[in-house]
Design a protein around this motif. Sequence first.
Motif, PDB file in Angstrom:
ATOM      1  N   HIS A  72       0.815  -1.219   0.000  1.00  0.00           N
ATOM      2  CA  HIS A  72       0.000   0.000   0.000  1.00  0.00           C
ATOM      3  C   HIS A  72       0.850   1.271   0.000  1.00  0.00           C
ATOM      4  O   HIS A  72       0.367   2.344  -0.328  1.00  0.00           O
ATOM      5  N   MET A  73       2.132   1.138   0.321  1.00  0.00           N
ATOM      6  CA  MET A  73       3.033   2.288   0.359  1.00  0.00           C
ATOM      7  C   MET A  73       3.728   2.520  -0.979  1.00  0.00           C
ATOM      8  O   MET A  73       4.546   3.431  -1.108  1.00  0.00           O
ATOM      9  N   HIS A  74       3.411   1.706  -1.976  1.00  0.00           N
ATOM     10  CA  HIS A  74       4.122   1.748  -3.261  1.00  0.00           C
ATOM     11  C   HIS A  74       3.144   1.759  -4.426  1.00  0.00           C
ATOM     12  O   HIS A  74       1.970   1.440  -4.280  1.00  0.00           O
ATOM     13  N   SER A  75       3.660   2.050  -5.590  1.00  0.00           N
ATOM     14  CA  SER A  75       2.810   2.220  -6.772  1.00  0.00           C
ATOM     15  C   SER A  75       2.721   0.992  -7.661  1.00  0.00           C
ATOM     16  O   SER A  75       2.168   1.072  -8.744  1.00  0.00           O
ATOM     17  N   ARG A  76       3.235  -0.144  -7.228  1.00  0.00           N
ATOM     18  CA  ARG A  76       3.275  -1.328  -8.096  1.00  0.00           C
ATOM     19  C   ARG A  76       2.107  -2.277  -7.892  1.00  0.00           C
ATOM     20  O   ARG A  76       2.084  -3.339  -8.481  1.00  0.00           O
ATOM     21  N   GLY A  77       1.166  -1.979  -7.056  1.00  0.00           N
ATOM     22  CA  GLY A  77       0.010  -2.847  -6.896  1.00  0.00           C
ATOM     23  C   GLY A  77       0.036  -3.652  -5.616  1.00  0.00           C
ATOM     24  O   GLY A  77       0.811  -3.386  -4.706  1.00  0.00           O
ATOM     25  N   HIS A  78      -0.822  -4.662  -5.574  1.00  0.00           N
ATOM     26  CA  HIS A  78      -0.994  -5.481  -4.382  1.00  0.00           C
ATOM     27  C   HIS A  78       0.016  -6.626  -4.338  1.00  0.00           C
ATOM     28  O   HIS A  78       0.436  -7.129  -5.364  1.00  0.00           O
ATOM     29  N   GLU A  79       0.397  -7.026  -3.120  1.00  0.00           N
ATOM     30  CA  GLU A  79       1.309  -8.147  -2.886  1.00  0.00           C
ATOM     31  C   GLU A  79       2.627  -8.020  -3.659  1.00  0.00           C
ATOM     32  O   GLU A  79       3.079  -8.952  -4.307  1.00  0.00           O
ATOM     33  N   THR A  80       3.230  -6.835  -3.573  1.00  0.00           N
ATOM     34  CA  THR A  80       4.488  -6.604  -4.280  1.00  0.00           C
ATOM     35  C   THR A  80       5.643  -6.226  -3.358  1.00  0.00           C
ATOM     36  O   THR A  80       6.791  -6.529  -3.658  1.00  0.00           O
TER      37      THR A  80
END
Length: 101
Positions: free
Chosen positions: A25-33
């Motif tokens: 949730h702290m990043h822009s690459r999506g879920h479970e990354t």
Amino acid sequence: MMLEKIKTALQVLNPAFLEVTDESHMHSRGHETHYKAVIVSEAFAGLSKVRRQQAVYAALKDVMPYALAQHTYTPEEWSQAEQAPDSPNCMGGSLHDVQQG
């Protein structure tokens, strides 16, 4: 779920303490990354930071997430630290971000 796969794979290090957090949730690459792992184990005794990371990557060879922040401690080190540092907020820069201009 990736979080449980990571926790299960890291059991090979016989952790005295293990905390894995999904920080996607702290990043822009999506879920479970993006994940953060705090691992306290005697397996790290006498190992350099690089060797500790290699041990973690070896444990995760079949389930490696896109990104993993590792905080590795021996029990003695953990008794002094008692907590891992907070992860910084994402600064962007993903190839998946839309470029403006």
